[in-house]
Design a protein around this motif. Structure first.
Motif, mmCIF file in Angstrom:
data_model
loop_
_atom_site.group_PDB
_atom_site.id
_atom_site.type_symbol
_atom_site.label_atom_id
_atom_site.label_comp_id
_atom_site.label_asym_id
_atom_site.label_seq_id
_atom_site.Cartn_x
_atom_site.Cartn_y
_atom_site.Cartn_z
ATOM 1 N N ASP A 221 0.845 -1.190 0.000
ATOM 2 C CA ASP A 221 0.000 0.000 0.000
ATOM 3 C C ASP A 221 0.881 1.241 0.000
ATOM 4 N N TYR A 222 0.235 2.401 -0.136
ATOM 5 C CA TYR A 222 0.974 3.655 -0.147
ATOM 6 C C TYR A 222 1.207 4.111 1.293
ATOM 7 N N SER A 223 2.284 3.644 1.890
ATOM 8 C CA SER A 223 2.572 4.011 3.271
ATOM 9 C C SER A 223 4.057 3.871 3.556
ATOM 10 N N VAL A 224 4.529 4.638 4.540
ATOM 11 C CA VAL A 224 5.913 4.539 5.002
ATOM 12 C C VAL A 224 6.183 3.144 5.537
ATOM 13 N N GLU A 225 5.219 2.599 6.270
ATOM 14 C CA GLU A 225 5.390 1.280 6.885
ATOM 15 C C GLU A 225 5.605 0.193 5.835
ATOM 16 N N PRO A 241 18.777 -4.852 -4.908
ATOM 17 C CA PRO A 241 19.307 -4.582 -6.248
ATOM 18 C C PRO A 241 19.979 -3.208 -6.278
ATOM 19 N N ASP A 242 20.368 -2.767 -7.457
ATOM 20 C CA ASP A 242 21.030 -1.460 -7.585
ATOM 21 C C ASP A 242 20.088 -0.295 -7.308
ATOM 22 N N ALA A 243 18.803 -0.482 -7.569
ATOM 23 C CA ALA A 243 17.844 0.625 -7.424
ATOM 24 C C ALA A 243 16.511 0.120 -6.896
ATOM 25 N N LEU A 244 15.858 0.958 -6.121
ATOM 26 C CA LEU A 244 14.520 0.688 -5.602
ATOM 27 C C LEU A 244 13.592 1.782 -6.126
ATOM 28 N N VAL A 245 12.688 1.401 -7.013
ATOM 29 C CA VAL A 245 11.764 2.344 -7.637
ATOM 30 C C VAL A 245 10.436 2.258 -6.903
ATOM 31 N N CYS A 246 10.038 3.347 -6.280
ATOM 32 C CA CYS A 246 8.840 3.354 -5.436
ATOM 33 C C CYS A 246 7.693 4.073 -6.141
ATOM 34 N N ALA A 247 6.484 3.554 -5.985
ATOM 35 C CA ALA A 247 5.319 4.094 -6.685
ATOM 36 C C ALA A 247 4.793 5.377 -6.078
ATOM 37 N N ASP A 248 5.243 5.720 -4.876
ATOM 38 C CA ASP A 248 4.924 7.045 -4.342
ATOM 39 C C ASP A 248 5.967 7.430 -3.294
ATOM 40 N N ASP A 249 5.910 8.679 -2.853
ATOM 41 C CA ASP A 249 6.926 9.194 -1.939
ATOM 42 C C ASP A 249 6.818 8.600 -0.538
ATOM 43 N N LEU A 250 5.618 8.287 -0.082
ATOM 44 C CA LEU A 250 5.488 7.706 1.250
ATOM 45 C C LEU A 250 6.239 6.380 1.321
ATOM 46 N N ILE A 251 6.058 5.545 0.309
ATOM 47 C CA ILE A 251 6.801 4.286 0.261
ATOM 48 C C ILE A 251 8.302 4.573 0.246
ATOM 49 N N LEU A 253 9.974 7.107 1.361
ATOM 50 C CA LEU A 253 10.478 7.582 2.652
ATOM 51 C C LEU A 253 10.727 6.398 3.589
ATOM 52 N N GLY A 254 9.813 5.431 3.584
ATOM 53 C CA GLY A 254 10.016 4.232 4.388
ATOM 54 C C GLY A 254 11.197 3.419 3.899
ATOM 55 N N VAL A 255 11.382 3.364 2.585
ATOM 56 C CA VAL A 255 12.490 2.606 1.996
ATOM 57 C C VAL A 255 13.831 3.206 2.412
ATOM 58 N N ARG A 257 14.533 5.074 4.949
ATOM 59 C CA ARG A 257 14.740 4.902 6.390
ATOM 60 C C ARG A 257 15.165 3.466 6.708
ATOM 61 N N ALA A 258 14.520 2.497 6.034
ATOM 62 C CA ALA A 258 14.866 1.095 6.279
ATOM 63 C C ALA A 258 16.265 0.768 5.768
ATOM 64 N N CYS A 259 16.641 1.336 4.628
ATOM 65 C CA CYS A 259 17.989 1.106 4.114
ATOM 66 C C CYS A 259 19.025 1.582 5.121
ATOM 67 N N ARG A 260 18.794 2.750 5.664
ATOM 68 C CA ARG A 260 19.722 3.288 6.661
ATOM 69 C C ARG A 260 19.767 2.406 7.897
ATOM 70 N N ALA A 261 18.611 1.928 8.336
ATOM 71 C CA ALA A 261 18.547 1.082 9.533
ATOM 72 C C ALA A 261 19.268 -0.244 9.332
ATOM 73 N N HIS A 262 19.278 -0.734 8.096
ATOM 74 C CA HIS A 262 19.937 -2.020 7.802
ATOM 75 C C HIS A 262 21.379 -1.835 7.343
ATOM 76 N N GLY A 263 21.875 -0.624 7.388
ATOM 77 C CA GLY A 263 23.269 -0.388 7.066
ATOM 78 C C GLY A 263 23.593 -0.218 5.599
ATOM 79 N N PHE A 264 22.590 0.077 4.769
ATOM 80 C CA PHE A 264 22.826 0.314 3.349
ATOM 81 C C PHE A 264 22.874 1.812 3.072
ATOM 82 N N SER A 265 23.900 2.245 2.375
ATOM 83 C CA SER A 265 24.060 3.662 2.062
ATOM 84 C C SER A 265 23.257 4.028 0.820
ATOM 85 N N VAL A 266 22.437 5.080 0.936
ATOM 86 C CA VAL A 266 21.687 5.637 -0.198
ATOM 87 C C VAL A 266 22.313 6.996 -0.535
#
Length: 344
Positions: A221-225, A241-251, A253-255, A257-266
């Motif tokens: 769904d369209y949510s940060v969660e 993968p190399d890129a994460l393409v999100c269908a809206d900004d809320l998604i 923003l969650g992506v 934040r999660a990348c940072r929490a799991h130690g992946f640099s964006v």
């Protein structure tokens, strides 16, 4: 307290009652000086338009209904604001309803607005199939324009952006930044926005030979969660993968934040893009590369189409389908362009 009349306003302003009527109804031409004089007189006397009497006299209420899937989504909040401003320029008021992303609630909202004799309705349907009966039934009763999202098979106008063209811009930019694999994170395929965005993403990824694994198309769904949950799933099932393409900004923003929490640099390790260019997209860390929708232009076109639909003109022609050109706003969540072979 006795109601102030147009005649009293006319006497105070030193003009005819017809001139006062033209000024206050915003119909007909008067000079700027006369308009200022009339409005000053009306303000001084505390004159208020008798909305009910005017509606009965003109067979219209100068009100427009609007139904959106979720008013909590910042994109729809800003879109409603743009529509309200566009209507205000036409001397019309907006009645807003939230469908809560439920076609049954949406149907009740549409019926309620129609029963209140609004002059027309602007709707962003919550479901690509289940919304169709109520949208068409409402369009059979009064002017209706679909906005942003749409359902096929209805006799209504639509205005929004070209989602397929937008995703072409997104994928081209990611490819130029070195992405050779990508995941798509969106909502369930229950409405036109996700359907069109995914179609555009998949088509351009295939043309550029960007790998998209079947299990890296994640729909929620369209949510940060959901953005956070999608990243956790990708990591658990083999990595990003190399890129994460999100269908809206809320998604998105969650992506991020999660990348940072799991130690992946964006964007050093993974690039992230959003869609809609909501206010928060430039404030997050890193600032989000996203697709900007021209909300004011979309709103202005919707109001124009609604007025045209309400005009008593049997020769109005076929129903309009207006796709405006979106803009890719490049920020810090994607990498700078690298040297790459010519595109297809």
């Amino acid at each position: 307290m006795q109601r102030v009349t147009i005649a009293q306003v006319a006497e105070r302003a030193g003009v005819s009652t017809a001139t006062v009527s033209r000024v206050l109804s915003r119909r007909g031409q008067v000079s700027a000086a006369v308009e200022r004089k009339v409005r000053r007189a009306a303000d001084d006397l505390g004159y208020q338009v008798n909305v009910i009497a005017r509606a009965l006299r003109n067979s219209r209420t100068d009100t427009v209904g609007m139904v959106v899937p979720s008013i909590t989504n910042p994109f729809f909040t800003s879109l409603v604001e743009s529509v309200e401003h566009a209507l205000g320029k036409e001397g019309k008021e907006l009645f807003l309803c939230d469908a809560r992303s439920d076609p049954k609630i949406e149907a009740r909202r549409l019926a309620s607005l129609a029963a209140r004799n609004v002059d027309g309705i602007i709707v962003s349907p919550s479901h690509g199939v289940d919304s169709r009966p109520a949208v068409q039934q409402t369009a059979d009763r009064l002017p209706l324009v679909q906005l942003d999202r749409f359902v096929d098979g209805t006799t209504t106008d639509w205005v929004g952006v070209d989602d397929v063209a937008a995703m072409r811009q997104v994928v081209d930019h990611l490819h130029d930044g070195g992405a050779r694999s990508a995941a798509f994170i969106g909502s369930l395929m229950t409405h036109s926005s996700t359907e069109q965005r995914f179609a555009g993403f998949r088509r351009r990824a295939e043309e550029l030979n960007i790998e998209v694994k079947p299990d890296q198309v994640l729909l929620g769904d369209y949510s940060v969660e959901w953005g956070e949950a999608a990243v956790a799933r990708l990591i658990a099932e083999g990595g990003l993968p190399d890129a994460l393409v999100c269908a809206d900004d809320l998604i998105a923003l969650g992506v991020t934040r999660a990348c940072r929490a799991h130690g992946f640099s964006v964007p050093r390790q993974v690039q992230v893009t959003g869609y809609d260019d909501i206010e928060f997209s430039r404030l997050t860390e890193p600032a989000l590369t996203t697709v900007h929708q021209p909300r004011d232009r979309i709103a202005a076109e919707a109001v124009r189409l609604l007025a045209a639909a309400g005009a008593k003109d049997a020769e109005r022609g076929p129903h309009a389908h207006i796709s405006l050109v979106p803009t890719l706003v490049v920020r810090d969540s994607t990498r700078a362009t690298q040297a790459s072979p010519d595109r297809i």
